[in-house]
Design an enzyme around this catalytic site. Structure first.
Site, PDB file in Angstrom:
ATOM      1  CB  CYS A   1      -0.914   0.014   1.233  1.00  0.00           C
ATOM      2  SG  CYS A   1      -1.959  -1.460   1.366  1.00  0.00           S
TER       3      CYS A   1
ATOM      4  NE  ARG B   1      -6.943  -3.547   1.427  1.00  0.00           N
ATOM      5  CZ  ARG B   1      -7.941  -4.402   1.624  1.00  0.00           C
ATOM      6  NH1 ARG B   1      -9.173  -4.048   1.322  1.00  0.00           N
ATOM      7  NH2 ARG B   1      -7.702  -5.595   2.132  1.00  0.00           N
ATOM      8  CG  LEU B   2      -1.861  -4.375  -4.291  1.00  0.00           C
ATOM      9  CD1 LEU B   2      -2.461  -4.110  -5.669  1.00  0.00           C
ATOM     10  CD2 LEU B   2      -0.395  -4.768  -4.438  1.00  0.00           C
TER      11      LEU B   2
ATOM     12  CG  ASN C   1       3.449  -0.781   2.408  1.00  0.00           C
ATOM     13  OD1 ASN C   1       2.943  -1.706   1.796  1.00  0.00           O
ATOM     14  ND2 ASN C   1       4.607  -0.255   2.069  1.00  0.00           N
ATOM     15  N   GLY C   2       2.033  -3.578   4.030  1.00  0.00           N
ATOM     16  CA  GLY C   2       2.722  -4.853   4.182  1.00  0.00           C
ATOM     17  C   GLY C   2       1.806  -5.960   4.640  1.00  0.00           C
ATOM     18  CD  GLU C   3       0.192  -8.660   2.850  1.00  0.00           C
ATOM     19  OE1 GLU C   3      -0.689  -9.134   3.601  1.00  0.00           O
ATOM     20  OE2 GLU C   3      -0.048  -7.947   1.872  1.00  0.00           O
TER      21      GLU C   3
ATOM     22  CG  ASP D   1      -2.458  -8.712   6.800  1.00  0.00           C
ATOM     23  OD1 ASP D   1      -3.174  -8.375   5.841  1.00  0.00           O
ATOM     24  OD2 ASP D   1      -1.279  -8.330   6.925  1.00  0.00           O
TER      25      ASP D   1
END
Length: 731
Positions: A2, A51-52, A76-78, A98
């Site tokens: 993101c 957002r992606l 941003n991230g996981e 998440d």
């Protein structure tokens, strides 16, 4: 993946007009998040989010909140272990994101909230109750986050270009720190200096750390939740146990990285790193489309072939993106890529990967993430065979010891002369010990720390940007702190058995990969025997349109004071005449610095608004052994010379020798003196050139030259064929 942007005021609420500025900042990182856009403004803080969606696409918009709404967060991230954290702490989440667990963890644990988090992330968090802004990044800096201050305002964003959208942000390249940076000038010493952002007053949130800014007072402090281990080697395991644990941890990391509610792909070079990730993903049931660079360089060094063969053996589709001799980036194309990456370290690797992403998105429009093999070499001995003085682990240790001494001398340059004598040093290293004890007493740990710094400054930076520029998230299973902590535990006396040439990785995958792959020598991307193809492409790029990129760089205000126009123009002319122009990457960094200096003064279009250009095509390869001749023909690639080959001058080439200088052979190409062969510098090549007649095989000519070995001329002969000076008769 993101795009994040934030504006925060110290001691006051946001002024009127902030929403428009925040919108411009968010648009500057809009390529990172094409799926949705949200804004949040409250009192002193404004947050912008692009957002992606890879996880929870139907319910994961941000900001995210704690149960009492006093913690506001964009990320941003996981977070790979979000389910475990949710169950462990009995969380009741509002969304399927998440990253929501992060807001709840902070509300419960404060600044230690990232201690047990596994993943890759950049976070902007506002603690409303304490009125403090908290910025954080993952342990390896996989996800970027930058910040600066401007007249009582704190600006934060995923990319530097977004900060520059604020009218009060300073926009100035830092020439001196950039030119002095070891990653730019290539000086052979070890350093773990802070990451360079290249621009004045722009800071990056440290990997494995938090920046805490009090919005009442402006006070700022940093907090680390993870540090790179010291590699003291304190684990009592057998070699077999180390290999088994490494394999299990990597398998877990691949499983984590392959978790998504969207399509993932895989960059596959055919080296052991990407092959191991692909093998694990395939074994876990992932049918990934794989993507490989097919160029003169990767054809020669074997990457293209092995990428195809590995994918075929694993039953995975493979796309070979075709870079022929005409695939030279245009002036505007290069500047667009450079502005996307915003680093002078933009070079051929970044060009290849960016184009690979563009192609992948064209043929797989739903693709959202890409698995990579990056991050293996830096920590598990991947460069041991390249930095060694002798071809073994003691030779590698001697090599990095030499770099450690150079690092110590870098701190005390006045002593350097004592280590310059041909016989070797006349003083012991004890003189250097006190100011450089951290390097000289634990050289291996200092070496890994240097590689760790380079991983953040170079690899993580460009892997993120080349992917993000195409709306894709780069995922790097090897950058998992549990893997690095295991490697740090290998005792010093066992490193030769486990880390020389990445034995711990190679031996762990003998059951999943063929011996030709597990035993394939380390070849850096596009380097090796075929590097000249790529380097000549970069020279052609710099020389196009009357040296347009160079001349624009030289016109930059900073360049006018610090760069030598005559020196750089002379260098470019020299590079045009060299079959293997290695210095082009060094020169390109200087050109990039000048171009960035120009760009930051007059901002280019944001990536979303930049004009598009043609996407390259893939070359269909279904059977390498059968299709290789056609691949070579399409690439206009010449077969490698052998002792049996018959060599002749190319039609447009003449050899000229003058009576007053008989020890020099001038090579004239299309009426221009392009190359010189000197007897004093390379007697074997000089003699060989004189005997070429287009009739006799190479071996016969070498016999006439006094029994010269083929190896003595093989590399130069190959370069001359690639440069079009010589040709093979009958081919």
């Amino acid at each position: 993946m993101c795009g994040l942007a934030a504006v925060a005021r110290v001691g006051a609420n946001l002024p009127v007009g902030t929403e428009a500025v925040l919108g411009n900042m968010a648009r500057a990182v809009g390529h990172r998040g094409p799926d949705a856009e949200q804004f949040f403004l409250d009192g002193p803080v404004g947050l912008g989010f692009r957002r992606l969606a890879l996880v929870g696409p139907d319910s994961g918009d941000q900001p995210l909140f704690s149960s009492d709404n006093q913690t506001v967060l964009i990320a941003n991230g996981e977070v790979y272990n979000h389910r475990d954290l949710e169950r462990r702490d009995g969380m009741r989440l509002r969304t399927s994101s998440d990253c929501e667990v992060l807001a709840h963890l902070y509300a419960r644990e404060g600044l230690d909230f990232l201690r047990d988090v596994v993943g890759m992330f950049a976070i902007i968090l506002w603690d409303k109750r304490a009125n403090r802004l908290i910025l954080a990044r993952d342990r390896f800096g996989i996800k970027p986050l930058y910040y600066t201050r401007a007249n009582g305002t704190v600006l934060v964003a995923s990319e530097i270009k977004a900060l520059f959208q604020h009218p009060e942000c300073r926009r100035e390249l830092d020439w001196h720190s950039t030119l002095a940076d070891q990653s730019v000038n290539g000086a052979p010493y070890l350093t773990s200096a802070p990451i360079n952002t290249w621009f004045r007053d722009i800071e990056t949130v440290p990997a494995g750390g938090l920046v805490v800014i009090d919005l009442d007072t402006g006070d700022t402090r940093q907090h680390s939740y993870w540090r790179l281990p010291t590699f003291d080697g304190d684990l009592d395991l057998s070699n077999e146990e180390f290999i088994s644990r490494y394999r299990d941890l990597l398998g877990s990391a691949v499983s984590d990285a392959a978790t998504a509610d969207a399509e993932l792909g895989m960059f596959l070079s055919g080296g052991i790193d990407s092959a191991a990730v692909a093998a694990l993903a395939a074994a876990q049931g992932r049918n990934l489309h794989t993507f490989t660079v097919l160029s003169g360089s990767t054809l020669t060094n074997g990457d293209a072939e092995f990428g195809h063969r590995v994918a075929q053996s694993l039953g995975l589709p493979n796309h070979q993106l075709f870079f022929d001799a005409d695939a030279v980036p245009g002036v505007d194309q290069w500047k667009r890529l450079l502005w996307l990456l915003e680093t002078p370290l933009c070079g051929p690797e970044q060009f290849y990967k960016y184009e690979l992403y563009r192609y992948a998105k064209q043929v797989r429009p739903e693709l959202r993430g890409m698995l990579l093999g990056a991050g293996s070499d830096e920590y598990n001995g991947g460069f041991s065979t390249l930095l060694c003085l002798e071809p073994d682990w003691p030779g590698f240790e001697a090599g990095i010891q030499q770099m450690a001494r150079a690092s110590a001398l870098h701190r005390q340059p006045g002593l350097t002369r004592w280590w310059d004598y041909p016989e070797g040093a006349v003083l012991t290293d004890d003189l250097l010990l006190e100011p450089a004890r951290d390097i000289l007493e634990n050289t291996y740990s200092a070496y890994v720390s240097w590689r760790h710094r380079h991983m953040q400054q170079y690899n993580c930076w460009h892997e993120d940007r080349t992917a993000a520029g195409n709306g894709v998230e780069a995922r790097v299973p090897f950058l998992d702190h549990r893997i690095i902590e295991l490697l740090a535990g290998i005792p010093a006396q066992r490193r030769a058995e486990l880390l020389w040439d990445k034995r711990i990785l190679r031996d762990g995958f003998r059951d999943l990969l063929e011996p030709a792959v597990t035993g394939r020598p380390k070849v850096p991307f596009y380097y090796g025997d075929g590097a000249g193809f790529t380097h000549r492409t970069m020279v052609r790029m710099l020389a196009q349109d009357g040296d347009a990129l160079l001349e624009e760089a030289l016109a930059a205000p900073g360049a006018r004071d610090l760069l030598s126009p005559q020196g750089l123009r002379t260098m470019l002319r020299r590079l045009e005449t060299e079959p293997e122009p290695w210095d082009v990457e060094f020169m390109l960094r200087l050109v990039n610095v000048g171009l960035l200096d120009q760009m930051v003064r007059e901002l280019p279009a944001v990536p979303l608004d930049a004009p598009s250009y043609r996407v390259l095509s893939a070359l269909a390869v279904t059977d390498w052994d059968r299709d290789a001749p056609e691949v070579m023909r399409q690439l206009r690639h010449r077969p490698q010379p052998t002792p049996e080959a018959v060599i002749d001058l190319a039609p447009e080439v003449l050899l000229v020798q003058t009576p007053d200088d008989p020890d020099r052979l001038f090579i004239v190409l299309n009426g221009t003196f392009e190359f010189v062969a000197e007897r004093d510098e390379d007697a074997a090549w000089w003699a060989f050139l004189r005997e070429i007649d287009g009739k006799r095989p190479v071996a016969e000519i070498l016999d006439v030259c006094g029994g010269v070995e083929f190896a003595a001329v093989e590399k130069t002969l190959s370069d001359a064929l690639d440069a079009g000076v010589l040709k093979m008769v009958g081919i």
